[in-house]
Design a protein around this motif. Sequence first.
Motif, PDB file in Angstrom:
ATOM      1  N   THR A  43      31.502  48.537  32.332  1.00  0.00           N
ATOM      2  CA  THR A  43      30.235  48.248  33.001  1.00  0.00           C
ATOM      3  C   THR A  43      30.257  48.687  34.461  1.00  0.00           C
ATOM      4  OG1 THR A  43      30.964  45.995  33.468  1.00  0.00           O
ATOM      5  CG2 THR A  43      29.606  46.327  31.516  1.00  0.00           C
ATOM      6  N   HIS A  44      31.429  48.704  35.074  1.00  0.00           N
ATOM      7  CA  HIS A  44      31.533  49.138  36.470  1.00  0.00           C
ATOM      8  C   HIS A  44      31.464  50.655  36.596  1.00  0.00           C
ATOM      9  CE1 HIS A  44      33.999  50.282  40.061  1.00  0.00           C
ATOM     10  NE2 HIS A  44      33.076  49.509  40.610  1.00  0.00           N
ATOM     11  N   ASP A  45      32.136  51.369  35.695  1.00  0.00           N
ATOM     12  CA  ASP A  45      32.205  52.822  35.795  1.00  0.00           C
ATOM     13  C   ASP A  45      32.244  53.433  34.394  1.00  0.00           C
ATOM     14  OD1 ASP A  45      32.375  55.292  36.909  1.00  0.00           O
ATOM     15  OD2 ASP A  45      34.521  55.201  37.285  1.00  0.00           O
ATOM     16  N   PRO A  46      31.100  53.480  33.695  1.00  0.00           N
ATOM     17  CA  PRO A  46      31.110  54.039  32.341  1.00  0.00           C
ATOM     18  C   PRO A  46      31.283  55.553  32.358  1.00  0.00           C
ATOM     19  CG  PRO A  46      28.893  53.463  32.971  1.00  0.00           C
ATOM     20  CD  PRO A  46      29.787  53.005  34.078  1.00  0.00           C
ATOM     21  N   ASP A 100      30.517  57.557  29.589  1.00  0.00           N
ATOM     22  CA  ASP A 100      29.584  58.234  28.712  1.00  0.00           C
ATOM     23  C   ASP A 100      28.128  58.092  29.136  1.00  0.00           C
ATOM     24  OD1 ASP A 100      29.458  55.563  28.195  1.00  0.00           O
ATOM     25  OD2 ASP A 100      29.281  55.776  26.028  1.00  0.00           O
ATOM     26  N   LYS A 101      27.885  57.634  30.355  1.00  0.00           N
ATOM     27  CA  LYS A 101      26.522  57.519  30.862  1.00  0.00           C
ATOM     28  C   LYS A 101      26.375  58.404  32.086  1.00  0.00           C
ATOM     29  CE  LYS A 101      25.559  52.827  29.369  1.00  0.00           C
ATOM     30  NZ  LYS A 101      25.150  51.488  29.795  1.00  0.00           N
ATOM     31  N   ASN A 102      25.216  59.044  32.190  1.00  0.00           N
ATOM     32  CA  ASN A 102      24.964  59.860  33.376  1.00  0.00           C
ATOM     33  C   ASN A 102      24.296  59.003  34.447  1.00  0.00           C
ATOM     34  OD1 ASN A 102      22.315  59.601  32.568  1.00  0.00           O
ATOM     35  ND2 ASN A 102      22.245  61.607  31.605  1.00  0.00           N
ATOM     36  N   ILE A 103      24.028  59.610  35.586  1.00  0.00           N
ATOM     37  CA  ILE A 103      23.514  58.847  36.719  1.00  0.00           C
ATOM     38  C   ILE A 103      22.135  58.280  36.432  1.00  0.00           C
ATOM     39  CG2 ILE A 103      22.556  60.878  37.880  1.00  0.00           C
ATOM     40  CD1 ILE A 103      24.144  57.841  39.598  1.00  0.00           C
ATOM     41  N   TRP A 104      21.349  58.977  35.633  1.00  0.00           N
ATOM     42  CA  TRP A 104      19.993  58.509  35.339  1.00  0.00           C
ATOM     43  C   TRP A 104      20.029  57.271  34.453  1.00  0.00           C
ATOM     44  CZ3 TRP A 104      17.622  60.923  38.901  1.00  0.00           C
ATOM     45  CH2 TRP A 104      18.012  62.203  39.244  1.00  0.00           C
ATOM     46  N   GLN A 105      20.979  57.202  33.556  1.00  0.00           N
ATOM     47  CA  GLN A 105      21.135  56.005  32.737  1.00  0.00           C
ATOM     48  C   GLN A 105      21.727  54.859  33.555  1.00  0.00           C
ATOM     49  OE1 GLN A 105      23.541  57.714  29.684  1.00  0.00           O
ATOM     50  NE2 GLN A 105      21.803  58.081  28.328  1.00  0.00           N
ATOM     51  N   LEU A 106      22.635  55.186  34.472  1.00  0.00           N
ATOM     52  CA  LEU A 106      23.222  54.154  35.329  1.00  0.00           C
ATOM     53  C   LEU A 106      22.174  53.507  36.231  1.00  0.00           C
ATOM     54  CD1 LEU A 106      26.616  55.672  36.497  1.00  0.00           C
ATOM     55  CD2 LEU A 106      26.242  53.754  34.972  1.00  0.00           C
ATOM     56  N   LEU A 107      21.250  54.307  36.740  1.00  0.00           N
ATOM     57  CA  LEU A 107      20.232  53.760  37.629  1.00  0.00           C
ATOM     58  C   LEU A 107      19.304  52.796  36.908  1.00  0.00           C
ATOM     59  CD1 LEU A 107      19.309  56.887  39.759  1.00  0.00           C
ATOM     60  CD2 LEU A 107      20.683  54.918  40.428  1.00  0.00           C
ATOM     61  N   SER A 147      20.471  50.745  34.532  1.00  0.00           N
ATOM     62  CA  SER A 147      21.323  49.678  34.008  1.00  0.00           C
ATOM     63  C   SER A 147      21.440  48.541  35.025  1.00  0.00           C
ATOM     64  CB  SER A 147      22.713  50.250  33.698  1.00  0.00           C
ATOM     65  OG  SER A 147      23.608  49.229  33.407  1.00  0.00           O
ATOM     66  N   PRO A 148      21.139  47.303  34.636  1.00  0.00           N
ATOM     67  CA  PRO A 148      21.258  46.181  35.583  1.00  0.00           C
ATOM     68  C   PRO A 148      22.698  45.906  36.001  1.00  0.00           C
ATOM     69  CG  PRO A 148      19.970  45.541  33.656  1.00  0.00           C
ATOM     70  CD  PRO A 148      20.530  46.889  33.384  1.00  0.00           C
ATOM     71  N   SER A 149      23.646  46.091  35.082  1.00  0.00           N
ATOM     72  CA  SER A 149      25.039  45.822  35.442  1.00  0.00           C
ATOM     73  C   SER A 149      25.543  46.798  36.511  1.00  0.00           C
ATOM     74  CB  SER A 149      25.930  45.867  34.207  1.00  0.00           C
ATOM     75  OG  SER A 149      25.909  47.158  33.631  1.00  0.00           O
ATOM     76  N   PHE A 150      25.057  48.039  36.485  1.00  0.00           N
ATOM     77  CA  PHE A 150      25.430  49.004  37.519  1.00  0.00           C
ATOM     78  C   PHE A 150      24.991  48.499  38.889  1.00  0.00           C
ATOM     79  CE2 PHE A 150      23.912  52.468  40.246  1.00  0.00           C
ATOM     80  CZ  PHE A 150      25.105  53.125  40.473  1.00  0.00           C
ATOM     81  N   TRP A 151      23.771  47.976  38.976  1.00  0.00           N
ATOM     82  CA  TRP A 151      23.265  47.498  40.258  1.00  0.00           C
ATOM     83  C   TRP A 151      23.993  46.244  40.712  1.00  0.00           C
ATOM     84  CZ3 TRP A 151      20.917  50.587  43.275  1.00  0.00           C
ATOM     85  CH2 TRP A 151      20.163  51.637  42.764  1.00  0.00           C
ATOM     86  N   VAL A 152      24.375  45.371  39.775  1.00  0.00           N
ATOM     87  CA  VAL A 152      25.114  44.159  40.152  1.00  0.00           C
ATOM     88  C   VAL A 152      26.451  44.538  40.772  1.00  0.00           C
ATOM     89  CG1 VAL A 152      26.312  42.143  39.242  1.00  0.00           C
ATOM     90  CG2 VAL A 152      24.004  42.647  38.484  1.00  0.00           C
ATOM     91  N   TRP A 153      27.212  45.398  40.096  1.00  0.00           N
ATOM     92  CA  TRP A 153      28.524  45.794  40.631  1.00  0.00           C
ATOM     93  C   TRP A 153      28.370  46.597  41.908  1.00  0.00           C
ATOM     94  CZ3 TRP A 153      31.325  42.449  38.794  1.00  0.00           C
ATOM     95  CH2 TRP A 153      31.448  42.158  37.451  1.00  0.00           C
TER      96      TRP A 153
END
Length: 192
Positions: free
Chosen positions: A79-82, A84-91, A93-99
């Motif tokens: 969840t901190h650094d996936p 298989d996800k690109n930056i657009w999917q990370l943006l 993702s709520p867990s990306f913003w929490v970390w």
Amino acid sequence: MLNRGRKVSLDAVKEDDMPMCIKKAIDDTVDEIWPDIEEEVMYQMRIVINRPEPPPIQIEQRSKIIAIFCCLRNWFLYTHDPVDKNIWQLLRSPSFWVWKLISLFPFYGVQAYFFVFVFFCIDKSDHYQLVKYILQFKKDQFITAGVINGIIGYCTYFICSLRNFDKLDKYSTCIVNGPGTHLDMYLDVTAY
């Protein structure tokens, strides 16, 4: 075969959500580096053809407590650094913003303690993870200790100097109420 792979790789990198200028930049970048990619693929194929097959890896049995900690560690790292996800999917993702917000919190050593926790979670034998950890830590430290603290210090000094603008002794209040006077210095120094 590699020429067909060029179109497939361009389609895999570009997404519908991307702005058109980023899509054009991707096209230009791929056009520029494609000869290097072809050369590297051919080199890696020659290495794989000449390499002997490694022996199978034995999987060791773990206790249930260690397995639970490993599952939590794996969940945190994913969840901190996936991968298989690109930056657009990370943006999105709520867990990306929490970390990310936890790692960018500039007060009370939260960032330092968070990265100590990340350091204990990563695999230290993997050089890629170590280099990525160091770069991410220094990047976030520049943002928090440099940019955010600079903006906070400027704003607090500006407010402090304007608060008692009509009084003669306007600078003496900034010594008491100025930037950096209300923080816990010992906690910040130990976390730094």
